[in-house]
Design an enzyme around this catalytic site. Sequence first.
Site, short mmCIF file in Angstrom:
data_model
loop_
_atom_site.label_atom_id
_atom_site.label_comp_id
_atom_site.label_asym_id
_atom_site.label_seq_id
_atom_site.Cartn_x
_atom_site.Cartn_y
_atom_site.Cartn_z
N ASP A 1 49.64 53.40 53.74
CA ASP A 1 50.03 54.17 52.55
C ASP A 1 49.97 55.66 52.86
O ASP A 1 48.92 56.19 53.24
CB ASP A 1 49.07 53.84 51.40
CG ASP A 1 49.44 54.57 50.12
OD1 ASP A 1 50.30 54.05 49.38
OD2 ASP A 1 48.89 55.65 49.88
N TYR B 1 50.61 64.19 51.56
CA TYR B 1 49.48 63.99 52.47
C TYR B 1 49.70 64.62 53.84
O TYR B 1 48.74 64.83 54.58
CB TYR B 1 49.20 62.50 52.69
CG TYR B 1 48.90 61.69 51.46
CD1 TYR B 1 48.53 62.28 50.25
CD2 TYR B 1 48.99 60.30 51.52
CE1 TYR B 1 48.27 61.51 49.14
CE2 TYR B 1 48.72 59.52 50.40
CZ TYR B 1 48.37 60.12 49.22
OH TYR B 1 48.11 59.35 48.12
N LYS C 1 36.65 47.36 59.60
CA LYS C 1 36.41 45.92 59.73
C LYS C 1 35.76 45.37 58.47
O LYS C 1 36.17 44.33 57.94
CB LYS C 1 35.51 45.64 60.94
CG LYS C 1 36.16 45.85 62.28
CD LYS C 1 35.16 45.55 63.40
CE LYS C 1 35.76 45.76 64.77
NZ LYS C 1 34.75 45.52 65.85
N GLU D 1 33.36 34.98 47.39
CA GLU D 1 33.72 35.43 46.05
C GLU D 1 32.49 35.78 45.23
O GLU D 1 31.36 35.39 45.56
CB GLU D 1 34.56 34.37 45.34
CG GLU D 1 33.86 33.05 45.14
CD GLU D 1 34.78 32.02 44.49
OE1 GLU D 1 34.25 31.20 43.71
OE2 GLU D 1 36.00 32.04 44.75
N LEU D 2 32.73 36.53 44.19
CA LEU D 2 31.68 36.88 43.24
C LEU D 2 31.44 35.70 42.30
O LEU D 2 32.37 34.95 41.98
CB LEU D 2 32.09 38.11 42.43
CG LEU D 2 32.31 39.40 43.22
CD1 LEU D 2 33.04 40.43 42.36
CD2 LEU D 2 30.99 39.96 43.72
N GLN E 1 30.59 39.16 35.23
CA GLN E 1 30.21 39.59 33.89
C GLN E 1 29.40 40.88 33.95
O GLN E 1 29.59 41.78 33.11
CB GLN E 1 29.41 38.49 33.19
CG GLN E 1 30.25 37.31 32.73
CD GLN E 1 31.29 37.71 31.70
OE1 GLN E 1 31.03 38.51 30.80
NE2 GLN E 1 32.49 37.16 31.84
#
Length: 314
Positions: free
Chosen positions: A44, A49, A264, A273-274, A280
Site C-alpha cells: 500500500d 507517501y 513475521k 482465534e479470539l 466481548q
Amino acid sequence: MSATGRAPCGLPRIGLGTAVQGPRPDPVRAAVLRAIQLGYRHFDTAAHYATEAPIGEAAAEAVRTGLVASREDLFVTSKVWCADAHRDRVLPALRRTLSNLQMEYVDLYMVHWPVTMKAGRFTAPFTPEDFEPFDMRAVWEAMEECHRLGLAKAIGVCNFSCKKLETLLSFATIPPVVNQVEINPVWQQRKLREFCRAKGIQLCAYSPLGAKGTHWGSDSVMDSGVLHEIAKSKGKTVAQVCLRWVYEQGDCLIVKSFDEGRMKENLDIVDWELSEEERQRISKIPQRKINQGRRYVSEHGPYKSFEELWDGEI
C-alpha cells in the site's frame, strides 16, 4: 499466493503499509523485498507517501530474481492526493504514479481523502487558502476513466463516511470496491462496517495498531489494559491481538513495520482465534477516533468542523 488469503473482491487480507516520514527509498525497497519473501503480496502506497518508486524497484527485482513469477502475483495500491483531486488532474496523477512504480497498472487506485486542495499543495502545514470544495462527482468520473483505460484494475476511496458513500453510490457508474479507513479496537467502525457490507464495499483498515509514533497517532491501542490481558493469556503480542480482531471482522488490513521480526509476527494471526469472551471484552473498549483529519478542518475552508468532514459519524 498471498500467505493470508484474499477478500472476495480480490484484495489480500494483510498488506504492508509504506507511509514513512521523510525520503527513505533504501529501507522501503529492502523491506518490500523481505516482505515478499515472508509472504506479503499487498503493498500500500500513495503519491503523498513518496514511496512509489522504491516499491516499484522492489517489485521489479522480485520478478527478476524469481521471488514471484510475475507482476500479477503482487497487489499494489496507490492513492490520488488532495492536490490532484480535480477532474483534469486525476488521470495525469495516476500516470505519474505508474511511472514511479515502473508498472503498467495498479491493482487498486483510491481517493486519499474526500478533500480537494489547490494544485501543487503536497506538504503540510496547509492554510485555509489551500482548500477548495470537493467535487465528488467530477473526481469519481475521472477515477472511472482510469479504470476504463485499464490503468487501475479497481478503484476505491479512503476516509469516506456512510453519508459520503451514499452520495457516491447515487451517481457512480463503477462503484468503489474498497473504503480504506482507520479501524482498530479503539475505533471499531461498527456502523460503517454494516453499511459497507450491505453495499458490497470491502473495508480495509489503516492504523490497526493506532499509529503510535506518528504525529497524529496514539498510544491508546497498544497501551490498552484489556488488550494486554488478552495477549498475555493467549501467548500473543498486543499487536497480534489487534490484528486478529480486525481480521475476524472480515476487514482487510494495512500494517506498517520494516522490522523483520514484527513483519513475521504480523502475519501470524490466521491459524488461531479470539474467544467469544475476548471479543466481548474488546467490544466494550471505549471508542475514540485517532486520526480525525484535523488539518482538513478550518472555519474558512469547505469543512468548517469535524461534524462536516465526518458527517457526524465520529
